[in-house]
Structure formats: structure tokens, C-alpha cells
Design an enzyme around this catalytic site. Structure first.
Site, PDB file in Angstrom:
ATOM      1  N   HIS A 188      45.193  35.963  37.267  1.00  0.00           N
ATOM      2  CA  HIS A 188      44.940  37.399  37.117  1.00  0.00           C
ATOM      3  C   HIS A 188      45.609  37.831  35.806  1.00  0.00           C
ATOM      4  CE1 HIS A 188      45.532  41.727  38.045  1.00  0.00           C
ATOM      5  NE2 HIS A 188      44.553  41.587  38.916  1.00  0.00           N
ATOM      6  N   ASP A 217      52.467  33.495  42.098  1.00  0.00           N
ATOM      7  CA  ASP A 217      51.838  34.796  42.305  1.00  0.00           C
ATOM      8  C   ASP A 217      51.218  34.789  43.702  1.00  0.00           C
ATOM      9  OD1 ASP A 217      50.037  36.864  42.537  1.00  0.00           O
ATOM     10  OD2 ASP A 217      49.146  36.610  40.552  1.00  0.00           O
ATOM     11  N   GLN A 261      47.434  37.228  46.617  1.00  0.00           N
ATOM     12  CA  GLN A 261      46.334  36.985  47.554  1.00  0.00           C
ATOM     13  C   GLN A 261      46.718  36.080  48.715  1.00  0.00           C
ATOM     14  OE1 GLN A 261      43.512  38.605  47.459  1.00  0.00           O
ATOM     15  NE2 GLN A 261      43.852  39.561  45.486  1.00  0.00           N
ATOM     16  N   LYS A 263      48.261  44.671  49.671  1.00  0.00           N
ATOM     17  CA  LYS A 263      47.291  43.625  50.020  1.00  0.00           C
ATOM     18  C   LYS A 263      47.629  43.006  51.380  1.00  0.00           C
ATOM     19  CE  LYS A 263      46.428  42.510  45.180  1.00  0.00           C
ATOM     20  NZ  LYS A 263      45.140  43.082  44.788  1.00  0.00           N
ATOM     21  N   CYS A 281      39.697  41.245  36.843  1.00  0.00           N
ATOM     22  CA  CYS A 281      40.931  41.054  36.049  1.00  0.00           C
ATOM     23  C   CYS A 281      41.229  39.572  35.818  1.00  0.00           C
ATOM     24  CB  CYS A 281      42.139  41.741  36.680  1.00  0.00           C
ATOM     25  SG  CYS A 281      41.940  43.514  36.823  1.00  0.00           S
TER      26      CYS A 281
HETATM   27  N1  7TS Z   1      47.636  38.625  40.995  1.00  0.00           N
HETATM   28  C1  7TS Z   1      46.535  38.462  41.729  1.00  0.00           C
HETATM   29  C2  7TS Z   1      46.089  37.086  42.103  1.00  0.00           C
HETATM   30  C3  7TS Z   1      45.815  39.574  42.161  1.00  0.00           C
HETATM   31  O1  7TS Z   1      44.736  39.407  42.904  1.00  0.00           O
HETATM   32  C4  7TS Z   1      46.256  40.867  41.798  1.00  0.00           C
HETATM   33  C5  7TS Z   1      45.463  42.097  42.155  1.00  0.00           C
HETATM   34  C6  7TS Z   1      47.441  40.982  41.063  1.00  0.00           C
HETATM   35  C7  7TS Z   1      48.093  39.841  40.675  1.00  0.00           C
HETATM   36  C8  7TS Z   1      48.024  42.299  40.709  1.00  0.00           C
HETATM   37  O2  7TS Z   1      48.501  42.922  41.852  1.00  0.00           O
HETATM   38  P1  7TS Z   1      49.025  44.421  41.825  1.00  0.00           P
HETATM   39  O3  7TS Z   1      49.235  44.760  43.257  1.00  0.00           O
HETATM   40  O4  7TS Z   1      50.269  44.448  41.029  1.00  0.00           O
HETATM   41  O5  7TS Z   1      47.922  45.233  41.190  1.00  0.00           O
HETATM   42  N2  7TS Z   1      44.093  41.845  42.325  1.00  0.00           N
HETATM   43  C9  7TS Z   1      43.090  42.757  42.427  1.00  0.00           C
HETATM   44  C10 7TS Z   1      41.770  42.391  42.695  1.00  0.00           C
HETATM   45  O6  7TS Z   1      41.367  41.245  42.870  1.00  0.00           O
HETATM   46  N3  7TS Z   1      41.023  43.502  42.714  1.00  0.00           N
HETATM   47  O7  7TS Z   1      41.808  44.546  42.484  1.00  0.00           O
HETATM   48  C11 7TS Z   1      43.101  44.109  42.293  1.00  0.00           C
END
Ligand code: 7TS
Length: 413
Positions: free
Chosen positions: A130, A207, A210, A233, A371
Site C-alpha cells: 500500500h 503491515d 488487512q 478495519k 492505493c
Molecule cells: N496498508 C494496507 C495493506 C491497507 O490496506 C491500508 C488501507 C493501509 C495500509 C492504510 O491504512 P490506514 O488505516 O492508515 O488508512 N487500505 C485501504 C483500502 O484498501 N481501501 O481503502 C483503504
């Protein structure tokens, strides 16, 4: 038969009942929410915890001696204990509250990265990261002269592990790797990566954006050095999350942000830092959402991660089989081990057009690059249509998706 047998005892209707939003209509149709990888919906217990906190306990934490301040502090710190057990961290002080995965990764980049990396050192990431696990490292590489190396991704959406082993050397200081891909669903062999990286003296950040909601996370078993989590999430509120770090590393890292709470003693001559975890929690944190994050974890624990995972695997298999029946549809990401993410493209139609038409049928999916632009570039795609499943989704909802897709494709072709 095996999958059905394992799912005995998983009552999806009882789970669904706990999510008020699932009863709403969208564009005159019952909502089918398949954008869980972006953010999960919230159970009543989380909504109640937020409501309850503001109605009864709201106060600033760690500083007041009055009753409300003590209650708010206790509730906030209770989430730390719950997270510690949820991921089997050895010590509660190793749980740092952040805004989420993005902030957790930036915290490591700007503190550990800035103090430990120098010109010529190498950071290994993967081709399926990401943007939040790419850009912070690019910024730190620019500041320190460190070099970014990338593990390539196969056409199936798996890491080219033999290339990883050729990239890994004593120059490698950090491996930052996604546990489960948000765009493909691929579960990466993080344990193997960690063992290999440690053998070269490198530190590993995982990370967990997910993976945390789907997989059993045991940071001691993984032996990762850092693990990043977003509450939203995992059925919790937005704006809060966690960085887990090993004490020995966190102790040696400078603070991320300066301000109240993160200090022991301040003078104009010399300021000293607070103990872990407070050294990394400057200012008034996101108290209410962090308090309610505990309700989300309690909810997941009450269902049971293994039962939910088996059910989600079943959903993924069902969806994959159904989707593959559609003429011109291709699943993107065919890794052997996947979380419940079905990404796909359809010949002759743009993902975004499909997304809009699905929304007209009440079906929420995400379309685009998710992303992960370098990954889309590698796969030669502008983006995909992504249906990501949570434990409250059903096969009937997948049937709705399939019917809506069929209708949309007819309109677009
Ligand atoms: N890493 C992964 C693998 C992610 O899927 C996401 C967010 C992030 C980092 C960032 O997470 P945040 O909570 O700090 O924003 N992924 C997604 C997605 O797949 N669609 O919207 C956000």
C-alpha cells in the site's frame, strides 16, 4: 463438505443483527457492503461504547485526579491490555496508540528510520505494498541516503521469494512488508521473511492493516519487530490504531512528536522523555475511539477468529467460483493463500463504470488502484473491481453482486 462442517456453529444471521447499518437501503435496494478492506462496518457494541463514553465518562486522561478522569484513563488503558492479548504481545508497554497503520509506519520511519539508517543501507519492501508502506520509506531514504529495494510480484500475485533472498544482505537494515495484500488478498509468508531478515541482522515491520481482522495474530510467534494495526478495519472506530514494537527497539528510539504527556521533565535546558508507551503518545489522544476499539476486539473474540476465518474462506471460494462464470471476467490475484478479497477486471469495461452501476443496485465495492499503484503498473492494469468480504456477508449477497454485475456488463457492452 469440509468447509460446511467447519462452519457449523457460525451463525451469520446472529452476527448480522449486531450491525445496524446492514439493514439500510441504498438507492432503493438493500445494502450489500463489500468494501470491507477499505473499512469494516461497526457493531452495536462499538457504537454503544462511543455513546457511553461521551455520555458518562468524558475527561482527559492520565492527568486528572477526579473520578471522570480516572474512569476515562482506566477505559483507555483497558484497550491497551485487550490489544496486548489480542496480538499476544509480551508487554502492554509495547502497544503504542496511533491514528492507524499509516501513522504507525510513519512513526517507525521518522524515529527508528532516521536514527538507524545511513547512506548505502538498504530497505526492502515488496511490489504489493500500500502507498503508506512505500512513501514513508521513500521520504526516509531521501533524508538518509538509504536505498529502497523491491521484492517483485508474480503474475499470480505472490512474492518472488527467490528474488527476496538475493536482495537480502548485511546491507539490509529493514524489511517492511504487508501481511495480507489489500488489492489481491495474498497472504505473504511473513514468518519466513522475518527469520531470513533476522539472520542478516535486519529489523522487520509487518503491515497488519488487512491481516488483523482475518488471521490470528501472534507477534511473539511471528517474532516481528514492529506490527501496525488500524482499528477501523477490525470493526472498530476510525482514527485510532496501534503500533506494536519490541521494547528494546522502542526504548532506543527517539520520540515521534513532542508535546504534553510524552515527557518526564521539561526545562529549557534539557527535556527528558516519558516511559513507554507514553513517550510516543504526545498530546491528548483519540480517547473515545480508542476506548471503543476494545468493544470491537471483544466482539471479534466473542465470535471467534477461527470460526469467522473459515466462514470468510467459504465466502471467498463461493464468490470466486461465481465470478469466474462471468464471460470476460478475470480474477486478479490467484495466490494459494488469500484473505477474503476478490479483485477482478472485465474485458472491455472500465472498473469505475462497473462500480457506479453496482452502487445503483445497492452493492458497495471499491474500484481503482486501491492505493497500490506500483502493483497495478506491474500487472498492467489501471485498476480492479474489488469485493472484500467480512464475517457478516452472505452467499445471498454474493448472488446479488453476480446478478448486478451481469446487468451492468450488458449495459456497458
Ligand atoms: N496498508 C494496507 C495493506 C491497507 O490496506 C491500508 C488501507 C493501509 C495500509 C492504510 O491504512 P490506514 O488505516 O492508515 O488508512 N487500505 C485501504 C483500502 O484498501 N481501501 O481503502 C483503504
Amino acid at each position: 463438505m469440509q468447509a460446511v462442517a467447519e462452519n457449523i456453529g457460525f451463525d451469520v444471521m446472529a452476527v448480522r443483527k449486531q450491525f445496524p447499518v446492514l439493514t439500510r437501503m441504498v438507492k432503493g435496494k438493500p445494502l450489500v457492503y463489500f468494501d470491507n478492506a477499505a473499512t469494516a462496518q461497526k457493531p452495536q457494541a462499538v457504537i454503544d461504547a462511543l455513546d457511553n463514553y461521551y455520555k458518562l465518562h468524558n475527561a482527559n486522561i492520565h492527568r486528572g485526579i477526579h473520578s471522570l478522569a480516572e474512569e476515562a484513563t482506566a477505559a483507555y488503558e483497558a484497550t491497551r491490555d485487550t490489544v496486548q492479548h489480542f496480538i499476544n504481545a509480551p508487554q502492554r508497554e509495547e502497544i503504542i496508540f496511533t491514528r492507524g497503520v499509516t501513522e504507525s509506519i510513519n512513526l517507525v520511519a521518522y524515529t527508528w528510520g532516521r536514527t538507524n539508517l545511513k547512506a548505502g543501507d538498504e530497505i526492502i519492501i515488496s511490489g504489493m505494498e500500500h502507498h503508506s508502506n512505500i512513501v514513508p520509506w521513500q521520504l526516509i531514504a531521501e533524508m538518509t541516503g538509504a536505498v529502497l529495494k523491491v521484492i517483485p510480484v508474480t503474475e499470480n500475485g505472490e512474492l518472488e521469494m527467490e528474488v527476496f533472498y538475493t536482495l537480502l544482505s548485511t546491507k539490509t537494515k529493514l524489511v517492511a512488508i504487508v501481511h495480507a495484500s489489500n488489492s489481491l488478498g495474498t497472504i505473504n509468508p511473513v514468518k519466513e521473511i522475518i527469520v531470513a531478515a533476522h539472520a542478516k541482522g535486519a529489523v522487520v515491520l509487518v503491515d497488519g492493516a488487512q491481516s488483523t481482522v482475518h488471521l490470528d495474530i501472534d507477534v511473539q510467534d511471528l517474532d516481528c519487530d514492529f506490527f501496525a494495526i488500524s482499528s477501523h478495519k477490525v470493526y472498530g472506530p476510525t482514527g485510532t490504531g496501534v503500533l506494536y514494537g519490541k521494547t528494546v527497539l522502542l526504548e532506543a528510539m527517539p520520540p515521534f512528536m513532542g508535546g504534553g504527556e510524552m515527557i518526564k521533565d521539561v526545562s529549557f535546558e534539557k527535556t527528558t522523555w516519558n516511559d513507554l508507551p507514553y513517550k510516543f503518545e504526545a498530546g491528548t489522544p483519540n480517547i473515545a475511539d480508542t476506548v471503543a476499539f476494545k468493544a470491537a476486539i471483544d466482539f471479534v473474540n466473542s465470535v471467534g477468529k477461527i470460526a469467522a476465518l473459515n466462514y470468510e474462506n467459504d465466502l471467498l471460494q463461493y464468490a470466486t467460483n461465481q465470478l469466474e462464470q462471468i464471460d470476460g471476467l478475470r480474477i486478479v490475484g490467484k495466490a494459494k493463500h488469500k484473505v477474503s478479497v476478490a479483485s477482478f477486471v472485465i474485458e472491455g469495461v472500465h472498473p469505475q463504470d462497473i462500480g457506479i452501476l453496482l452502487d445503483n443496485q445497492g452493492v458497495a465495492v471499491r474500484t481503482g488502484h486501491h492505493c497500490t499503484q506500483p502493483l497495478m503498473h506491474r500487472l498492467g492494469l489501471p485498476g480492479t473491481i474489488r469485493a472484500s468480504f467480512a464475517m457478516y456477508n452472505t452467499k445471498e449477497e454474493i448472488d446479488v453482486l453476480i446478478a448486478a454485475l451481469t446487468k451492468a456488463i450488458k449495459l456497458l457492452r
